[in-house]
Write an enzyme that holds these catalytic residues in place. Sequence first.
Site, PDB file in Angstrom:
ATOM      1  N   ASP A  29       0.888  -1.165   0.000  1.00  0.00           N
ATOM      2  CA  ASP A  29       0.000   0.000   0.000  1.00  0.00           C
ATOM      3  C   ASP A  29       0.926   1.215   0.000  1.00  0.00           C
ATOM      4  O   ASP A  29       2.134   1.086  -0.257  1.00  0.00           O
ATOM      5  CB  ASP A  29      -1.013  -0.033   1.157  1.00  0.00           C
ATOM      6  CG  ASP A  29      -0.401   0.194   2.528  1.00  0.00           C
ATOM      7  OD1 ASP A  29       0.843   0.266   2.630  1.00  0.00           O
ATOM      8  OD2 ASP A  29      -1.159   0.300   3.517  1.00  0.00           O
ATOM      9  N   CYS A  59       2.463  -3.704   3.960  1.00  0.00           N
ATOM     10  CA  CYS A  59       1.748  -2.468   4.326  1.00  0.00           C
ATOM     11  C   CYS A  59       2.489  -1.868   5.526  1.00  0.00           C
ATOM     12  O   CYS A  59       3.696  -2.082   5.678  1.00  0.00           O
ATOM     13  CB  CYS A  59       0.259  -2.715   4.575  1.00  0.00           C
ATOM     14  SG  CYS A  59      -0.144  -3.760   5.987  1.00  0.00           S
ATOM     15  N   GLY A  60       1.806  -1.099   6.353  1.00  0.00           N
ATOM     16  CA  GLY A  60       2.494  -0.480   7.489  1.00  0.00           C
ATOM     17  C   GLY A  60       2.940  -1.509   8.511  1.00  0.00           C
ATOM     18  O   GLY A  60       4.077  -1.508   8.966  1.00  0.00           O
ATOM     19  N   THR A  61       2.020  -2.404   8.869  1.00  0.00           N
ATOM     20  CA  THR A  61       2.321  -3.454   9.851  1.00  0.00           C
ATOM     21  C   THR A  61       2.379  -4.842   9.225  1.00  0.00           C
ATOM     22  O   THR A  61       2.865  -5.777   9.866  1.00  0.00           O
ATOM     23  CB  THR A  61       1.218  -3.501  10.923  1.00  0.00           C
ATOM     24  OG1 THR A  61      -0.041  -3.731  10.244  1.00  0.00           O
ATOM     25  CG2 THR A  61       1.140  -2.206  11.716  1.00  0.00           C
ATOM     26  N   GLY A  74      -3.071  -5.710   8.083  1.00  0.00           N
ATOM     27  CA  GLY A  74      -4.268  -5.517   7.243  1.00  0.00           C
ATOM     28  C   GLY A  74      -4.143  -6.246   5.913  1.00  0.00           C
ATOM     29  O   GLY A  74      -5.081  -6.929   5.466  1.00  0.00           O
ATOM     30  N   HIS A 123       5.734 -25.876   8.028  1.00  0.00           N
ATOM     31  CA  HIS A 123       4.591 -26.487   8.709  1.00  0.00           C
ATOM     32  C   HIS A 123       3.243 -26.073   8.125  1.00  0.00           C
ATOM     33  O   HIS A 123       2.278 -26.830   8.210  1.00  0.00           O
ATOM     34  CB  HIS A 123       4.603 -26.112  10.204  1.00  0.00           C
ATOM     35  CG  HIS A 123       5.721 -26.752  10.962  1.00  0.00           C
ATOM     36  ND1 HIS A 123       5.785 -26.732  12.341  1.00  0.00           N
ATOM     37  CD2 HIS A 123       6.821 -27.432  10.554  1.00  0.00           C
ATOM     38  CE1 HIS A 123       6.882 -27.385  12.741  1.00  0.00           C
ATOM     39  NE2 HIS A 123       7.532 -27.795  11.664  1.00  0.00           N
ATOM     40  N   ARG A 155       6.651  -0.353   8.693  1.00  0.00           N
ATOM     41  CA  ARG A 155       6.811   0.420   9.927  1.00  0.00           C
ATOM     42  C   ARG A 155       7.352  -0.457  11.054  1.00  0.00           C
ATOM     43  O   ARG A 155       7.574   0.020  12.174  1.00  0.00           O
ATOM     44  CB  ARG A 155       5.465   1.017  10.358  1.00  0.00           C
ATOM     45  CG  ARG A 155       5.018   2.180   9.485  1.00  0.00           C
ATOM     46  CD  ARG A 155       3.625   2.632   9.857  1.00  0.00           C
ATOM     47  NE  ARG A 155       3.252   3.843   9.131  1.00  0.00           N
ATOM     48  CZ  ARG A 155       1.995   4.216   8.893  1.00  0.00           C
ATOM     49  NH1 ARG A 155       0.989   3.462   9.319  1.00  0.00           N
ATOM     50  NH2 ARG A 155       1.737   5.317   8.234  1.00  0.00           N
ATOM     51  N   HIS A 206       1.881 -32.427   8.878  1.00  0.00           N
ATOM     52  CA  HIS A 206       1.479 -31.037   8.619  1.00  0.00           C
ATOM     53  C   HIS A 206       0.456 -30.945   7.479  1.00  0.00           C
ATOM     54  O   HIS A 206      -0.340 -30.017   7.436  1.00  0.00           O
ATOM     55  CB  HIS A 206       2.702 -30.179   8.314  1.00  0.00           C
ATOM     56  CG  HIS A 206       3.712 -30.192   9.412  1.00  0.00           C
ATOM     57  ND1 HIS A 206       3.432 -29.711  10.670  1.00  0.00           N
ATOM     58  CD2 HIS A 206       4.978 -30.673   9.461  1.00  0.00           C
ATOM     59  CE1 HIS A 206       4.501 -29.882  11.443  1.00  0.00           C
ATOM     60  NE2 HIS A 206       5.443 -30.462  10.739  1.00  0.00           N
TER      61      HIS A 206
HETATM   62  C1  RB5 Z   1      -2.132   2.618   6.595  1.00  0.00           C
HETATM   63  O1  RB5 Z   1      -2.118   3.784   7.370  1.00  0.00           O
HETATM   64  C2  RB5 Z   1      -2.013   1.412   7.499  1.00  0.00           C
HETATM   65  O2  RB5 Z   1      -3.180   1.243   8.208  1.00  0.00           O
HETATM   66  C3  RB5 Z   1      -1.672   0.181   6.690  1.00  0.00           C
HETATM   67  O3  RB5 Z   1      -0.482   0.358   6.008  1.00  0.00           O
HETATM   68  C4  RB5 Z   1      -1.499  -1.114   7.466  1.00  0.00           C
HETATM   69  O4  RB5 Z   1      -0.576  -0.966   8.490  1.00  0.00           O
HETATM   70  C5  RB5 Z   1      -2.730  -1.772   7.924  1.00  0.00           C
HETATM   71  O5  RB5 Z   1      -2.724  -2.870   8.491  1.00  0.00           O
END
Ligand code: RB5
Length: 161
Positions: free
Chosen positions: A8, A65-67, A70, A98, A109, A133
């Site tokens: 993203d 994505c950021g984390t 999502g 597995h 991030r 498995h």
């Molecule tokens: C975008 O701000 C952030 O929500 C997205 O990159 C992600 O971390 C969502 O899980």
Amino acid sequence: MKIAIAGDHVGTILKKDIVPFLESLGHKVKDFGPFSEERTHYPIYAQKVANAVVSGEFDKGIVICGTGVGISIAANKVKGIRCVCCSEPYSAKLSREHNDTNMLAFGSRVVGLELAKMIVTEWLNAEFEGGRHSTRVEMISEIEENNQDLEQDLHNAKINC
Ligand code: RB5
């Protein structure tokens, strides 16, 4: 390997370095975007990569994505996808051995470039071990298929753990 990758607007920051890294390892990579940091929605890109993997056109998918959370949740909604979200190489490796994961997610991030490279390398080099498995991965598919009571199914089939 043929690898589909996407992110993203947050993930694209790391993606632009991961693509040449994958290519340097000899993989054929298709970047499904986005190609700028303009705000967008990660489910769009999770779906593109997930569909590219379940269609058989690509061997594996990587989404950022950021984390990583999502975009992995969204990818896992596509039937046939087993996407692991992780921020260290051990889980990445074990998720192949597995759980036979076919997609990897991480967050730009959360992990830096060098850690991301280690995660990707361990994930791509590991092989599914099969055996006991396989039964569990098949059970995951059964949840996806009809969501019947797995414990009862197991009891009826007398499958050993
Ligand atoms: C975008 O701000 C952030 O929500 C997205 O990159 C992600 O971390 C969502 O899980």
